[in-house]
Design a protein around this motif. Sequence first.
Motif, PDB file in Angstrom:
ATOM      1  N   VAL A 126       0.980  -0.838  -0.099  1.00  0.00           N
ATOM      2  CA  VAL A 126       0.337   0.447  -0.063  1.00  0.00           C
ATOM      3  C   VAL A 126       0.970   1.178   0.321  1.00  0.00           C
ATOM      4  O   VAL A 126       0.665   1.649  -1.311  1.00  0.00           O
ATOM      5  CB  VAL A 126      -1.319  -0.152   0.935  1.00  0.00           C
ATOM      6  N   ALA A 127       1.478   1.481   0.943  1.00  0.00           N
ATOM      7  CA  ALA A 127       1.980   2.745   1.232  1.00  0.00           C
ATOM      8  C   ALA A 127       4.123   2.740   1.769  1.00  0.00           C
ATOM      9  O   ALA A 127       4.030   3.494   2.759  1.00  0.00           O
ATOM     10  CB  ALA A 127       1.518   3.685   1.773  1.00  0.00           C
ATOM     11  N   GLY A 128       3.984   1.354   2.083  1.00  0.00           N
ATOM     12  CA  GLY A 128       5.886   1.063   3.067  1.00  0.00           C
ATOM     13  C   GLY A 128       6.256   1.099   2.256  1.00  0.00           C
ATOM     14  O   GLY A 128       8.004   1.139   3.119  1.00  0.00           O
ATOM     15  N   GLU A 129       6.279   1.555   0.481  1.00  0.00           N
ATOM     16  CA  GLU A 129       7.711   0.827  -0.326  1.00  0.00           C
ATOM     17  C   GLU A 129       8.806   2.408  -0.343  1.00  0.00           C
ATOM     18  O   GLU A 129       7.829   2.856   0.099  1.00  0.00           O
ATOM     19  CB  GLU A 129       6.976   0.798  -2.245  1.00  0.00           C
ATOM     20  N   ARG A 130      10.119   2.160  -0.308  1.00  0.00           N
ATOM     21  CA  ARG A 130      10.700   2.649  -0.145  1.00  0.00           C
ATOM     22  C   ARG A 130      11.710   2.478  -0.989  1.00  0.00           C
ATOM     23  O   ARG A 130      12.297   1.466  -1.372  1.00  0.00           O
ATOM     24  CB  ARG A 130      11.498   3.574   1.415  1.00  0.00           C
ATOM     25  N   THR A 131      12.496   3.181  -1.947  1.00  0.00           N
ATOM     26  CA  THR A 131      13.486   3.464  -1.925  1.00  0.00           C
ATOM     27  C   THR A 131      14.326   2.446  -2.179  1.00  0.00           C
ATOM     28  O   THR A 131      15.036   1.914  -2.797  1.00  0.00           O
ATOM     29  CB  THR A 131      13.953   4.912  -3.099  1.00  0.00           C
ATOM     30  N   ILE A 132      14.770   2.527  -1.304  1.00  0.00           N
ATOM     31  CA  ILE A 132      15.811   1.969  -0.483  1.00  0.00           C
ATOM     32  C   ILE A 132      15.523   0.068   0.064  1.00  0.00           C
ATOM     33  O   ILE A 132      16.774  -0.622  -0.306  1.00  0.00           O
ATOM     34  CB  ILE A 132      16.494   1.946   0.648  1.00  0.00           C
ATOM     35  N   HIS A 133      14.405  -0.191  -0.289  1.00  0.00           N
ATOM     36  CA  HIS A 133      14.093  -1.616  -0.512  1.00  0.00           C
ATOM     37  C   HIS A 133      14.408  -1.945  -1.625  1.00  0.00           C
ATOM     38  O   HIS A 133      14.989  -3.313  -1.781  1.00  0.00           O
ATOM     39  CB  HIS A 133      12.447  -1.828  -0.129  1.00  0.00           C
ATOM     40  N   GLY A 134      13.946  -1.437  -2.928  1.00  0.00           N
ATOM     41  CA  GLY A 134      14.256  -1.605  -4.201  1.00  0.00           C
ATOM     42  C   GLY A 134      16.247  -1.827  -4.212  1.00  0.00           C
ATOM     43  O   GLY A 134      16.909  -2.878  -4.655  1.00  0.00           O
TER      44      GLY A 134
END
Length: 458
Positions: free
Chosen positions: A124-132
């Motif tokens: 939903v809204a928890g994606e952060r560029t650091i994850h990728g």
Amino acid sequence: MNENKRQDLLARMRGVQKNVEQGRSVRSEQLQQQVTRQQPGFADLPEYKQVKLQEMASQQLGMANPFYRGHEGTSGPTALIGNRSYDNFASYDYLGLNGDGRVQRAAANAIARYGISASASRVVAGERTIHGELETAIAAIYGVEDAVCFVSGYLTNVTAIGCLMGPKDLVIHDEFIHNSALTGIKLSGANRRFYKHNDMADLERILSTIAPQHERVLVISEGIFSMDGDFADLPGLLALKQRFGFWLMMDEAHSLGVLGSTGRGTFEHFGLDARDVDIWMGTLSKTTCSCGGYIAGSEALITLLKAQAGGFVYSVGLAPALAASALESLKILQEEPGRVQRLRDNSRIFLERARQKGLDTGLSEGFSVVPVIVADSLRAVALSNQLFEEGINALPIIYPAVPEGLARLRFFITSAHSEEQINRAVDLTAQHLGELTARNFGIGSMDVQKLLASMAGG
């Protein structure tokens, strides 16, 4: 929302749950026909009584509880406990990065940029560029198409296996597999068989007799086995995979940063193509000094898990600081492969000296994990406490983590330990274990019935 729309929405929601409600109704009718029962209290459970029995045995012998001692600073080759410094052999910090300034700065910078929490499921809204960025780096280690990270290493096994397997399927695992994998198999509802530890002939027997009856077949093993310190026969597993056609899952929790000339894991150790393994699982809490877990593999596998694995879809995203510290640790692993060699040297020194001193190191191959098997659980606790008094922190592994009779102290070796620390730990372990053995100290020498009677009276 007006009342008509509200009622329409509720009707549709109830329609989705129709089967569930019907099942509840049937169970309710059955319960009404039963005699009223008494639910046992938690203190009445045999599992609780087992724990209390161990506690009472320790108290009778004047033994302190070695578990849950609070550390007061950064733990690496040493640990600060109760304002005293200890030589520390109880932490996963295999490459000595837990207190590294670069890792700490990466985490601090991530907090400044992203905040403390991802604040939502990544769907939903928890994606952060650091994850990728982290998942790209993990996939690159294995040379596979993609990876996905979870907030817990334990959850990674549970949710991945639970997502991929079902009641018509079969999971075959090494008998010494981690509890998280066993829990995932149970959740999936799949049929389960285990093969004798690292015994490819036994695995072949199961594959040839039982596997054809199932739709999907998954075989699970570990790179380095966390309790014993030996590693899987990956060439043998791949040879069987080619013949019988199953999915192979490798748990690399204790292998990343440890096996292989540059620490890439079991496939590098054997000189094999990582793409021949279907599912690479690992944790972020050992070599990468963070927390969480990952799955690496094909694009299709990762897309499926991101869409349907409950532990990803319904769980908050990995905290940005944890993702950043893991990513920085991976960078250091690639830039400084000498840390892997120092770890290997230290592990070899520990294992060789332990064997010279007559200690039972079980199956350990001398790669980061070296158990000292003492058999008796109380003896293991007493040995741990005596080492603690000498300034050495090494914790016991007792029942139910291992079967009674195979209790041990488990030593985690790191690249940051000195040879002096290693020699002192081994020498004192041999000395105190010899004294305890000579006294026949342990649960076998105690009056268990007397303990149980006193427990019932108390």
